[in-house]
Scaffold this motif. Structure first.
Motif, short mmCIF file in Angstrom:
data_model
loop_
_atom_site.label_atom_id
_atom_site.label_comp_id
_atom_site.label_asym_id
_atom_site.label_seq_id
_atom_site.Cartn_x
_atom_site.Cartn_y
_atom_site.Cartn_z
N TYR A 1 0.82 -1.21 0.00
CA TYR A 1 0.00 0.00 0.00
C TYR A 1 0.86 1.27 0.00
O TYR A 1 0.48 2.27 0.57
CB TYR A 1 -0.96 0.00 1.18
CG TYR A 1 -2.10 -0.97 0.99
CD1 TYR A 1 -3.14 -0.68 0.10
CD2 TYR A 1 -2.13 -2.18 1.66
CE1 TYR A 1 -4.17 -1.57 -0.09
CE2 TYR A 1 -3.18 -3.08 1.47
CZ TYR A 1 -4.20 -2.77 0.59
OH TYR A 1 -5.22 -3.66 0.38
N GLU B 1 0.15 2.46 -5.25
CA GLU B 1 -0.98 1.54 -5.28
C GLU B 1 -2.28 2.27 -5.63
O GLU B 1 -3.18 1.69 -6.24
CB GLU B 1 -1.11 0.82 -3.94
CG GLU B 1 -2.42 0.06 -3.72
CD GLU B 1 -2.69 -1.07 -4.68
OE1 GLU B 1 -3.84 -1.53 -4.75
OE2 GLU B 1 -1.74 -1.51 -5.38
N ALA B 2 -2.38 3.54 -5.29
CA ALA B 2 -3.58 4.32 -5.61
C ALA B 2 -3.81 4.38 -7.11
O ALA B 2 -4.96 4.44 -7.58
CB ALA B 2 -3.47 5.73 -5.04
N GLY C 1 -3.45 -0.20 -8.35
CA GLY C 1 -4.49 -1.08 -7.84
C GLY C 1 -4.13 -2.56 -7.84
O GLY C 1 -5.03 -3.41 -7.82
N ARG D 1 -5.23 -4.51 -4.55
CA ARG D 1 -6.66 -4.83 -4.54
C ARG D 1 -6.96 -6.01 -5.46
O ARG D 1 -7.76 -6.89 -5.14
CB ARG D 1 -7.49 -3.62 -4.95
CG ARG D 1 -8.98 -3.97 -5.08
CD ARG D 1 -9.87 -2.95 -4.52
NE ARG D 1 -11.26 -3.43 -4.50
CZ ARG D 1 -12.02 -3.43 -3.45
NH1 ARG D 1 -11.55 -3.01 -2.30
NH2 ARG D 1 -13.27 -3.85 -3.50
N GLY E 1 -3.65 3.29 2.37
CA GLY E 1 -4.45 2.75 1.28
C GLY E 1 -5.21 1.49 1.65
O GLY E 1 -6.21 1.15 1.01
N LEU F 1 -7.15 1.13 3.98
CA LEU F 1 -8.52 1.50 4.38
C LEU F 1 -9.48 1.41 3.20
O LEU F 1 -10.67 1.15 3.39
CB LEU F 1 -8.53 2.91 4.98
CG LEU F 1 -7.72 3.08 6.27
CD1 LEU F 1 -7.66 4.56 6.66
CD2 LEU F 1 -8.32 2.26 7.40
N ARG F 2 -8.99 1.62 1.99
CA ARG F 2 -9.82 1.50 0.79
C ARG F 2 -10.36 0.09 0.63
O ARG F 2 -11.46 -0.13 0.11
CB ARG F 2 -8.97 1.88 -0.43
CG ARG F 2 -9.66 1.72 -1.77
CD ARG F 2 -8.63 1.61 -2.89
NE ARG F 2 -7.82 0.40 -2.77
CZ ARG F 2 -6.75 0.15 -3.52
NH1 ARG F 2 -6.33 1.03 -4.40
NH2 ARG F 2 -6.07 -0.98 -3.35
N ASP F 3 -9.58 -0.89 1.10
CA ASP F 3 -9.90 -2.29 0.86
C ASP F 3 -10.48 -3.01 2.07
O ASP F 3 -10.47 -4.24 2.13
CB ASP F 3 -8.65 -3.03 0.37
CG ASP F 3 -8.17 -2.53 -0.98
OD1 ASP F 3 -8.97 -1.91 -1.69
OD2 ASP F 3 -6.99 -2.78 -1.32
N ASP G 1 -13.43 -3.49 2.78
CA ASP G 1 -14.56 -4.34 2.40
C ASP G 1 -14.10 -5.76 2.07
O ASP G 1 -14.66 -6.75 2.56
CB ASP G 1 -15.31 -3.73 1.23
CG ASP G 1 -14.43 -3.50 0.00
OD1 ASP G 1 -13.20 -3.35 0.16
OD2 ASP G 1 -14.98 -3.48 -1.13
N THR H 1 -2.17 8.09 11.99
CA THR H 1 -2.90 7.45 10.89
C THR H 1 -2.81 5.94 11.00
O THR H 1 -3.78 5.23 10.74
CB THR H 1 -2.35 7.91 9.53
OG1 THR H 1 -2.53 9.32 9.41
CG2 THR H 1 -3.07 7.22 8.39
N GLU I 1 -9.88 1.17 12.66
CA GLU I 1 -10.94 0.91 11.69
C GLU I 1 -10.95 -0.54 11.23
O GLU I 1 -12.01 -1.11 10.97
CB GLU I 1 -10.79 1.87 10.50
CG GLU I 1 -11.02 3.33 10.89
CD GLU I 1 -11.18 4.25 9.69
OE1 GLU I 1 -11.53 3.74 8.60
OE2 GLU I 1 -10.96 5.47 9.84
#
Length: 368
Positions: free
Chosen positions: A148, A152-153, A156, A159, A180, A182-184, A186, A223, A230
């Protein structure tokens, strides 16, 4: 006790044609496999205002396979995937820096600025997991360079790898300090519901100023605590990596790091004293001289006290723990803190029994 340090710690001067912003290394020493060295010396005509900002470059690698294997007794996995080579986070202590030498590049600024992406990594992983006879075991993601890191932004790839592992119900050990992730959440939460993922978050220091110098393009300590918080709320098992602990620089904060990580929701913890393999030792010594000149000698000798008077000991087992009185005291402090905070030494084993190759598009499903 003061130790005589046998390593040459001098580096070539920084290239005056480059302006550096948020970089860990200041120089680009030649790789250890190169027969010749090139040193740029200021000649009086190199004007600071003419220097160009050193920016990150990304090239592409198309390997034939993406899973690497190891038989090291020091790590709890035998296979790993790394979608990137090099790391823009620029952590000056990174043990993976010398790997750039195999590419004819420097472990210094090249490692932070000349990155390599593997765009076909997700497809390669799916192909390798589909091979007849493949036996599942946890795949480690993020063992050499951070999956990350900032690029990676755009790419990808991490992911994509997570999606493949989810499709195959394959267990995963993920290590990062990158926001990054946190984006994943899910995908990671879905894997966690099936007992298929452990997340390890690296937390080296709580000092914001030190972190900016030590890990210039990595997320701040606060962070990283938010990442733990989270992820834990999403039901993902989290282990805090107090690694590396730098004797004489960050070791005094060990208990505070563990305490804050536990408050954020970490269930387990690991601690590794700093190790400085190959080119990393002179890079780290140079970093100390630039940022903490009055403490540099003390810190280097404190590190050497963990390694039998050297800055690095490559032997299995001891390289991850150190040896001697100082190493034993640090390990004892870690154990006492973990017991007080109810931090486990390891998370429960991941489920390997769910693994299955998913049907391909248009493929007939089995009736029984």
């Amino acid at each position: 006790m003061m130790h005589a340090l046998p390593l040459p710690l001098d580096l070539p001067p920084a290239d005056p044609r480059h302006r550096l912003r948020a970089r860990g290394a200041a120089a680009n020493p030649v790789g250890r496999f190169e027969p010749y060295a090139r040193i740029v010396e200021p000649d009086g005509w190199d004007l600071v205002e003419d220097a160009k900002l050193l920016r990150t470059e990304v090239s592409v690698e198309r390997p034939k396979s993406v899973i690497t294997r190891n038989q090291s007794p020091d790590v709890p996995f035998d296979r790993a995937v790394n979608p990137y080579r090099g790391c823009e986070h620029g952590c000056i202590y990174c043990f993976a820096r010398p790997t750039h030498g195999f590419l004819g590049l420097s472990a210094g600024l090249d490692f932070e600025t000349r990155l390599i992406a593997k765009p076909e990594a997700p497809d390669l992983l799916a192909r390798e997991l589909s091979k007849r006879g493949y036996v599942p075991a946890p795949i480690a993601l993020g063992t050499a360079t951070d999956p990350y890191q900032p690029i990676e932004a755009d790419w990808g790839l991490t992911r994509g790898l997570l999606q493949v592992l989810s499709d195959f119900n394959h267990p995963l050990l993920l290590t990062t300090r990158g926001a990054g992730v946190l984006r994943d959440l899910d995908l990671l939460a879905s894997l966690a519901k099936r007992n298929l993922v452990h997340l390890a978050v690296s937390l080296t220091t709580l000092d914001e100023d030190l972190a900016r110098k030590l890990e210039p393009r990595a997320p701040s300590p606060q962070t990283r605590l938010r990442i733990i918080r989270e992820a834990a709320r999403a039901g993902i098992p989290v282990r805090v990596m107090a690694a590396p602990i730098i004797p004489g620089l960050t070791d005094a904060a060990l208990e505070a790091i563990l305490t804050e990580a536990r408050r954020a929701g970490a269930r387990a913890a690991e601690m590794i004293p700093l190790r400085l393999p190959n080119e990393v030792a002179p890079l780290f010594a140079d970093w100390l001289a630039r940022h903490y000149p009055l403490r540099a000698e003390k810190v280097l000798n404190a590190i050497a006290a963990f390694r039998g008077g050297k800055l690095n000991d490559p032997r299995f087992t001891t390289r991850m723990e150190g040896e001697g009185t100082e190493a034993e005291l640090l390990a004892r402090r870690f154990e006492v803190s973990c017991r007080r905070l109810s931090l486990a030494a390891a998370l429960p084993p991941l489920d390997r029994t769910r693994f299955a190759v998913p049907p391909r598009a248009g493929e007939q499903l089995e009736l029984f």
